[in-house]
Design a protein around this motif. Structure first.
Motif, PDB file in Angstrom:
ATOM      1  N   ALA A 162       0.656  -1.054   0.084  1.00  0.00           N
ATOM      2  CA  ALA A 162       0.255   0.237   0.039  1.00  0.00           C
ATOM      3  C   ALA A 162       0.907   1.158  -0.106  1.00  0.00           C
ATOM      4  CB  ALA A 162      -0.892   0.234   1.180  1.00  0.00           C
ATOM      5  N   ARG A 163       2.007   1.267   0.917  1.00  0.00           N
ATOM      6  CA  ARG A 163       2.874   2.364   0.737  1.00  0.00           C
ATOM      7  C   ARG A 163       3.517   2.715  -0.681  1.00  0.00           C
ATOM      8  NH1 ARG A 163       4.449   5.636   4.683  1.00  0.00           N
ATOM      9  NH2 ARG A 163       3.767   3.958   6.327  1.00  0.00           N
ATOM     10  N   ILE A 164       3.900   1.593  -1.284  1.00  0.00           N
ATOM     11  CA  ILE A 164       4.200   1.730  -2.702  1.00  0.00           C
ATOM     12  C   ILE A 164       3.468   2.404  -3.342  1.00  0.00           C
ATOM     13  CG2 ILE A 164       4.957   0.402  -4.592  1.00  0.00           C
ATOM     14  CD1 ILE A 164       6.607  -1.816  -2.816  1.00  0.00           C
ATOM     15  N   ILE A 165       2.095   1.828  -3.473  1.00  0.00           N
ATOM     16  CA  ILE A 165       0.994   2.339  -4.239  1.00  0.00           C
ATOM     17  C   ILE A 165       0.980   3.867  -3.969  1.00  0.00           C
ATOM     18  CG2 ILE A 165      -1.652   2.506  -4.638  1.00  0.00           C
ATOM     19  CD1 ILE A 165      -1.425  -0.541  -4.388  1.00  0.00           C
ATOM     20  N   SER A 166       1.103   4.375  -2.813  1.00  0.00           N
ATOM     21  CA  SER A 166       0.868   5.541  -2.304  1.00  0.00           C
ATOM     22  C   SER A 166       2.032   6.612  -3.038  1.00  0.00           C
ATOM     23  CB  SER A 166       0.784   5.842  -0.731  1.00  0.00           C
ATOM     24  OG  SER A 166       0.901   7.236  -0.577  1.00  0.00           O
ATOM     25  N   ILE A 167       3.235   5.986  -2.815  1.00  0.00           N
ATOM     26  CA  ILE A 167       4.615   6.542  -3.352  1.00  0.00           C
ATOM     27  C   ILE A 167       4.177   6.827  -4.924  1.00  0.00           C
ATOM     28  CG2 ILE A 167       6.823   6.222  -4.033  1.00  0.00           C
ATOM     29  CD1 ILE A 167       7.181   4.864  -1.123  1.00  0.00           C
ATOM     30  N   LEU A 168       3.736   5.846  -5.496  1.00  0.00           N
ATOM     31  CA  LEU A 168       3.489   6.175  -7.155  1.00  0.00           C
ATOM     32  C   LEU A 168       2.449   7.207  -7.269  1.00  0.00           C
ATOM     33  CD1 LEU A 168       4.316   2.419  -8.097  1.00  0.00           C
ATOM     34  CD2 LEU A 168       5.789   4.440  -8.144  1.00  0.00           C
ATOM     35  N   SER A 169       1.450   6.876  -6.660  1.00  0.00           N
ATOM     36  CA  SER A 169       0.232   7.494  -7.216  1.00  0.00           C
ATOM     37  C   SER A 169      -0.217   8.668  -6.308  1.00  0.00           C
ATOM     38  CB  SER A 169      -1.175   6.445  -7.043  1.00  0.00           C
ATOM     39  OG  SER A 169      -1.422   6.214  -5.895  1.00  0.00           O
ATOM     40  N   ASP A 170       0.226   8.982  -5.196  1.00  0.00           N
ATOM     41  CA  ASP A 170      -0.201  10.056  -4.421  1.00  0.00           C
ATOM     42  C   ASP A 170       0.975  11.126  -4.248  1.00  0.00           C
ATOM     43  OD1 ASP A 170      -2.412   8.664  -3.806  1.00  0.00           O
ATOM     44  OD2 ASP A 170      -1.644   7.713  -1.760  1.00  0.00           O
ATOM     45  N   LYS A 171       1.967  11.041  -5.161  1.00  0.00           N
ATOM     46  CA  LYS A 171       2.881  11.961  -4.894  1.00  0.00           C
ATOM     47  C   LYS A 171       3.875  11.896  -3.663  1.00  0.00           C
ATOM     48  CE  LYS A 171       1.031  14.984  -8.520  1.00  0.00           C
ATOM     49  NZ  LYS A 171       0.384  16.059  -8.757  1.00  0.00           N
ATOM     50  N   GLY A 172       3.747  10.836  -3.197  1.00  0.00           N
ATOM     51  CA  GLY A 172       4.312  10.453  -2.012  1.00  0.00           C
ATOM     52  C   GLY A 172       5.841  10.055  -1.903  1.00  0.00           C
ATOM     53  N   SER A 173       6.649  10.342  -2.820  1.00  0.00           N
ATOM     54  CA  SER A 173       7.879  10.048  -3.127  1.00  0.00           C
ATOM     55  C   SER A 173       8.775  10.884  -2.053  1.00  0.00           C
ATOM     56  CB  SER A 173       8.405  10.309  -4.365  1.00  0.00           C
ATOM     57  OG  SER A 173       9.689   9.943  -4.663  1.00  0.00           O
ATOM     58  N   THR A 174       8.822  10.648  -0.893  1.00  0.00           N
ATOM     59  CA  THR A 174       9.500  11.454   0.241  1.00  0.00           C
ATOM     60  C   THR A 174      10.563  10.577   0.948  1.00  0.00           C
ATOM     61  OG1 THR A 174       8.192  10.948   2.040  1.00  0.00           O
ATOM     62  CG2 THR A 174       7.510  12.965   0.742  1.00  0.00           C
ATOM     63  N   ILE A 175      11.663  11.160   1.758  1.00  0.00           N
ATOM     64  CA  ILE A 175      12.541  10.302   2.311  1.00  0.00           C
ATOM     65  C   ILE A 175      11.850   9.516   3.205  1.00  0.00           C
ATOM     66  CG2 ILE A 175      14.705  10.036   3.745  1.00  0.00           C
ATOM     67  CD1 ILE A 175      15.793  11.881   1.618  1.00  0.00           C
ATOM     68  N   LEU A 176      10.945  10.082   4.299  1.00  0.00           N
ATOM     69  CA  LEU A 176      10.195   9.402   5.247  1.00  0.00           C
ATOM     70  C   LEU A 176       9.546   8.131   4.627  1.00  0.00           C
ATOM     71  CD1 LEU A 176       9.372   9.207   8.158  1.00  0.00           C
ATOM     72  CD2 LEU A 176       7.468  10.834   7.690  1.00  0.00           C
ATOM     73  N   ASN A 177       8.754   8.502   3.510  1.00  0.00           N
ATOM     74  CA  ASN A 177       7.935   7.346   3.030  1.00  0.00           C
ATOM     75  C   ASN A 177       9.049   6.260   2.480  1.00  0.00           C
ATOM     76  OD1 ASN A 177       5.225   7.245   3.012  1.00  0.00           O
ATOM     77  ND2 ASN A 177       5.005   8.536   1.186  1.00  0.00           N
ATOM     78  N   TYR A 178       9.931   6.410   1.991  1.00  0.00           N
ATOM     79  CA  TYR A 178      11.033   5.470   1.823  1.00  0.00           C
ATOM     80  C   TYR A 178      11.627   4.595   2.880  1.00  0.00           C
ATOM     81  CZ  TYR A 178      10.727   6.806  -3.293  1.00  0.00           C
ATOM     82  OH  TYR A 178      10.293   6.932  -4.506  1.00  0.00           O
ATOM     83  N   LEU A 179      11.951   5.509   3.893  1.00  0.00           N
ATOM     84  CA  LEU A 179      12.480   4.780   5.113  1.00  0.00           C
ATOM     85  C   LEU A 179      11.438   3.785   5.644  1.00  0.00           C
ATOM     86  CD1 LEU A 179      14.523   4.592   7.386  1.00  0.00           C
ATOM     87  CD2 LEU A 179      13.462   6.671   8.332  1.00  0.00           C
ATOM     88  N   LEU A 180      10.096   4.342   5.871  1.00  0.00           N
ATOM     89  CA  LEU A 180       9.045   3.698   6.389  1.00  0.00           C
ATOM     90  C   LEU A 180       8.676   2.283   5.375  1.00  0.00           C
ATOM     91  CD1 LEU A 180       6.817   6.497   7.762  1.00  0.00           C
ATOM     92  CD2 LEU A 180       8.046   4.705   9.051  1.00  0.00           C
ATOM     93  N   LEU A 181       8.861   2.436   4.107  1.00  0.00           N
ATOM     94  CA  LEU A 181       8.835   1.122   3.470  1.00  0.00           C
ATOM     95  C   LEU A 181       9.741   0.265   3.759  1.00  0.00           C
ATOM     96  CD1 LEU A 181       7.552  -0.094   0.715  1.00  0.00           C
ATOM     97  CD2 LEU A 181       8.944   1.158  -0.487  1.00  0.00           C
TER      98      LEU A 181
END
Length: 129
Positions: A90-109
Motif C-alpha cells: 500500500a505504501r508503494i501504491i501511495s508513493i507512485l500515485s499520491d506524489k508521496g516520494s519522500t525520504i520518510l516514505n521510503y524509510l518507512l517502506l
C-alpha cells in the motif's frame, strides 16, 4: 506459564519483528499526538476522531505483535508478515500515485518490508539455524 523465547535464529528474528510491532503499537496507542507529528500528521479543528483512528491503529499493532509473541506459532508469524507485506505494498501504491516520494516514505517502506520479511522468511524456511 513460562515466557517463551525462541532458540532458533530464524524464529528469533520473527520474534524480534513481533516485539518491534508490539512496541510501536504501544507508543502509537498511548502517544498518538507524538506519533502523528512523527509522520507529518496534525489534528485540526474541533473533531478529535484522528486521535481515535491513530490509537486504534496502535492497538491493532500492539495486539498483532503480542499475539505473535505469546503464541509463537508459524500461523501468527505468517499473519504478522502478511499484514506488513500488504502495508508495504500500500505504501508503494501511495508513493507512485499520491506524489508521496519522500525520504520518510521510503524509510518507512524499508521498515515495513523488513518487518514483513523476517517472519515470512522464518515461516517459509529460508532462515534456519
Amino acid at each position: 506459564m513460562e515466557f517463551y523465547f525462541p532458540t532458533e535464529f530464524g524464529e528469533q528474528l520473527a520474534f524480534g519483528a513481533a516485539a518491534f510491532t508490539a512496541l510501536a503499537g504501544f507508543v502509537i496507542m498511548f502517544a498518538p499526538g507524538l506519533s502523528m507529528r512523527a509522520v507529518g500528521l496534525a489534528s485540526r479543528g474541533e473533531r478529535r476522531e484522528g486521535f481515535s483512528e491513530v490509537r486504534s491503529t496502535g492497538g491493532l499493532y500492539l495486539g498483532l505483535g503480542l499475539a505473535a509473541i505469546m503464541l509463537a506459532q508459524d500461523w501468527t508469524y505468517l499473519a504478522l508478515g502478511a499484514a506488513f507485506a500488504m502495508a508495504a505494498f500500500a505504501r508503494i501504491i501511495s508513493i507512485l500515485s499520491d506524489k508521496g516520494s519522500t525520504i520518510l516514505n521510503y524509510l518507512l517502506l524499508v521498515v515495513q518490508a523488513a518487518i514483513a520479511a523476517l517472519p515470512l522468511l522464518h515461516v517459509f524456511g529460508f532462515l534456519q539455524g
